[in-house]
Design a protein around this motif. Structure first.
Motif, PDB file in Angstrom:
ATOM      1  N   ALA A   1       0.806  -1.226   0.000  1.00  0.00           N
ATOM      2  CA  ALA A   1       0.000   0.000   0.000  1.00  0.00           C
ATOM      3  C   ALA A   1       0.835   1.270   0.000  1.00  0.00           C
ATOM      4  O   ALA A   1       1.757   1.410   0.797  1.00  0.00           O
ATOM      5  CB  ALA A   1      -0.884  -0.002   1.240  1.00  0.00           C
ATOM      6  N   MET A   2       0.487   2.200  -0.881  1.00  0.00           N
ATOM      7  CA  MET A   2       1.147   3.506  -0.857  1.00  0.00           C
ATOM      8  C   MET A   2       0.233   4.650  -1.243  1.00  0.00           C
ATOM      9  O   MET A   2      -0.014   5.528  -0.427  1.00  0.00           O
ATOM     10  CB  MET A   2       2.376   3.508  -1.785  1.00  0.00           C
TER      11      MET A   2
ATOM     12  N   THR B   1      11.025   1.973   4.777  1.00  0.00           N
ATOM     13  CA  THR B   1      10.316   3.249   4.952  1.00  0.00           C
ATOM     14  C   THR B   1      10.067   3.477   6.430  1.00  0.00           C
ATOM     15  O   THR B   1       9.593   2.586   7.138  1.00  0.00           O
ATOM     16  CB  THR B   1       8.976   3.203   4.188  1.00  0.00           C
TER      17      THR B   1
ATOM     18  N   PHE C   1       8.165   5.791   9.005  1.00  0.00           N
ATOM     19  CA  PHE C   1       7.173   6.846   9.195  1.00  0.00           C
ATOM     20  C   PHE C   1       7.404   7.661  10.459  1.00  0.00           C
ATOM     21  O   PHE C   1       6.865   8.761  10.581  1.00  0.00           O
ATOM     22  CB  PHE C   1       5.746   6.285   9.140  1.00  0.00           C
TER      23      PHE C   1
ATOM     24  N   SER D   1       6.895  -7.390   5.111  1.00  0.00           N
ATOM     25  CA  SER D   1       7.347  -6.232   4.334  1.00  0.00           C
ATOM     26  C   SER D   1       8.124  -5.328   5.265  1.00  0.00           C
ATOM     27  O   SER D   1       8.138  -5.531   6.475  1.00  0.00           O
ATOM     28  CB  SER D   1       6.154  -5.490   3.703  1.00  0.00           C
TER      29      SER D   1
HETATM   30  C1  LIG Z   1       4.854   6.768   0.219  1.00  0.00           C
HETATM   31  C2  LIG Z   1       4.282   5.687   1.099  1.00  0.00           C
HETATM   32  C3  LIG Z   1       2.962   5.761   1.454  1.00  0.00           C
HETATM   33  C4  LIG Z   1       2.398   4.746   2.243  1.00  0.00           C
HETATM   34  N1  LIG Z   1       1.063   4.790   2.527  1.00  0.00           N
HETATM   35  C5  LIG Z   1       0.482   3.742   3.149  1.00  0.00           C
HETATM   36  C6  LIG Z   1      -0.923   3.675   3.303  1.00  0.00           C
HETATM   37  O1  LIG Z   1      -1.651   4.572   2.872  1.00  0.00           O
HETATM   38  N2  LIG Z   1      -1.462   2.577   3.920  1.00  0.00           N
HETATM   39  C7  LIG Z   1      -0.667   1.565   4.395  1.00  0.00           C
HETATM   40  O2  LIG Z   1      -1.176   0.565   4.902  1.00  0.00           O
HETATM   41  N3  LIG Z   1       0.680   1.610   4.278  1.00  0.00           N
HETATM   42  C8  LIG Z   1       1.265   2.660   3.662  1.00  0.00           C
HETATM   43  N4  LIG Z   1       2.627   2.672   3.498  1.00  0.00           N
HETATM   44  C9  LIG Z   1       3.448   1.639   4.164  1.00  0.00           C
HETATM   45  C10 LIG Z   1       3.821   0.489   3.244  1.00  0.00           C
HETATM   46  O3  LIG Z   1       2.691  -0.227   2.801  1.00  0.00           O
HETATM   47  C11 LIG Z   1       4.781  -0.495   3.953  1.00  0.00           C
HETATM   48  O4  LIG Z   1       4.124  -1.088   5.046  1.00  0.00           O
HETATM   49  C12 LIG Z   1       6.053   0.202   4.442  1.00  0.00           C
HETATM   50  O5  LIG Z   1       6.394   1.249   3.570  1.00  0.00           O
HETATM   51  C13 LIG Z   1       7.257  -0.717   4.557  1.00  0.00           C
HETATM   52  O6  LIG Z   1       7.679  -1.195   3.294  1.00  0.00           O
HETATM   53  P1  LIG Z   1       8.959  -0.603   2.471  1.00  0.00           P
HETATM   54  O7  LIG Z   1      10.081  -0.527   3.442  1.00  0.00           O
HETATM   55  O8  LIG Z   1       9.147  -1.568   1.347  1.00  0.00           O
HETATM   56  O9  LIG Z   1       8.557   0.760   1.972  1.00  0.00           O
HETATM   57  C14 LIG Z   1       3.202   3.674   2.708  1.00  0.00           C
HETATM   58  C15 LIG Z   1       4.555   3.615   2.322  1.00  0.00           C
HETATM   59  C16 LIG Z   1       5.097   4.598   1.514  1.00  0.00           C
HETATM   60  C17 LIG Z   1       6.526   4.497   1.091  1.00  0.00           C
END
Ligand SMILES: Cc1cc2nc3c(=O)[nH]c(=O)nc-3n(C[C@H](O)[C@H](O)[C@H](O)COP(=O)(O)O)c2cc1C
Length: 354
Positions: A68-69, A219, A221, A263
């Protein structure tokens, strides 16, 4: 009303911008603390490796998904269009970002439904927060004709976000009600802070069967929300959370009752295979694919996913595992830091070969 729509779209754009520019490597992902054991005598043919799996009750040929993003603004609609193109070409499932913006403002729904337009036959997951009602969750699923629903749980993000939620008392009841009545499979996911055994057991008791432990290491947050604060620095929380590897260790005892996905910081095929070796049924990627479609484009990203899954298979051969089930049993060695975590947390690795 216009102002609120603008603020929501703006916030999503800021999240994407910050995520794309976030420096990686500042927080250790822990994948380097896990070693898969080399096997000198593989008895396999690369062409016959089958890493197909079940994700949210759907059979998929590759154990990867786009997590999700985005959605909720013009820019993120264009990102969703590109990611959906990658999902359609590679056959991997894709989740859209949180759909709350469209639940409040219908005019934003096209930024999510574009994914279904581009990929009419693909596996698509809707995404809402745990503060949403069953009725809201149903509308989100209908909006994109979703095959599954993700419910994100993101307490640290909300608490660090200046305008975030402060009251989480409705979450458990909402999750239980959605799980009890939803027509499609429901996945409860973190957003990069990982899940403890206790959190997993609590979810299991609420009826949850699919989780994405989305751990620390990618990522971040805590850092993104801190960077968005104008005052009241909370940067000391930049390392908050449970890494993806540690969350998978936390999940060992629930893996027989729940389908656990991973993830958070997966950046190489080896990271992904380590997740499978630690029991994950599927591996989600967000930031890497976001950066790839934005910086390099759709075709490059399709090539990236194809190469990624092919290299996962090569690594499977190196440990002499032909399937996901065999990978779950492959020998691995944990470094002393992880062993200490396991001992203090009283965790035991699921049975595997020596
Ligand atoms: C730009 C961005 C926006 C995101 N928005 C959401 C979201 O709206 N809902 C959600 O469940 N996770 C969101 N995530 C979290 C990702 O789904 C994931 O759990 C997290 O980024 C870890 O994965 P990564 O290290 O591969 O980015 C977001 C991640 C990014 C990078």
């Amino acid at each position: 009303m216009r102002k609120e729509i603008h603020q929501r779209s703006q916030r999503k754009n800021e999240h994407v911008k910050h995520a794309m520019h976030q420096k990686t490597g500042e927080v250790l992902s822990d994948f380097e603390r896990v070693t898969l054991l080399h096997h000198s005598l593989p008895d396999l043919n690369l062409d016959e490796i089958d890493l197909s799996t079940m994700i949210a009750d759907h059979h998929v040929p590759i154990p990867l998904y786009i997590n999700a993003m985005t959605g909720g603004s013009e820019w993120t609609e264009s990102i969703n269009r590109k990611l959906a193109g990658v999902a359609a070409a590679t056959g991997i499932p894709m989740a859209v970002g949180s759909m709350h913006a469209a639940l409040r403002h219908e005019e934003l729904s096209s930024s999510y439904s574009i994914v279904r337009e581009v990929n009419p036959d693909g596996l698509i997951f809707a995404n809402v927060g745990a503060d949403v009602s069953l009725e809201g969750a149903r509308r989100a699923v209908e909006m994109i004709d979703a095959d599954a629903l993700q419910i994100h749980i993101n307490a640290p993000q909300e608490l660090i976000m200046p305008e975030g939620d402060r009251d989480f008392k409705s979450w458990r009841a909402n999750i239980e009600s959605i799980i009890g009545h939803m027509e499609v499979p429901v996945i409860v996911k973190e957003v990069g802070f990982g899940m403890s055994r206790k959190a997993l057991l609590t979810l299991n008791a609420l009826g949850v069967r699919h989780v994405d432990i989305s751990g620390k290491g990618g990522t971040n947050f805590a850092r993104i929300e801190n960077a968005r604060r104008k005052s009241g620095d909370m940067s000391y929380l930049g390392d908050w959370g449970i890494s993806t590897v540690r969350a998978l260790l936390e999940s060992q005892s629930v893996q027989s009752d729940m389908s656990v996905m991973a993830s958070g910081g997966i950046s190489t095929p080896l990271d992904a295979v380590k997740c499978l070796a630690l029991g994950a049924r599927g591996v989600g990627m967000s930031r890497m694919l976001l950066k790839s479609v934005e910086d390099a484009g759709v075709d490059e990203t399709i090539g990236y996913v194809d190469t990624f899954q092919n290299q996962m298979k090569r690594i499977a051969v190196m440990v002499n595992a032909a399937t996901i089930e065999e990978l779950r049993k492959t020998p691995l060695v944990l470094d002393p830091e992880l062993l200490s975590w396991m001992s203090q947390r009283q965790l035991v690795l699921n049975e595997r070969e020596i």
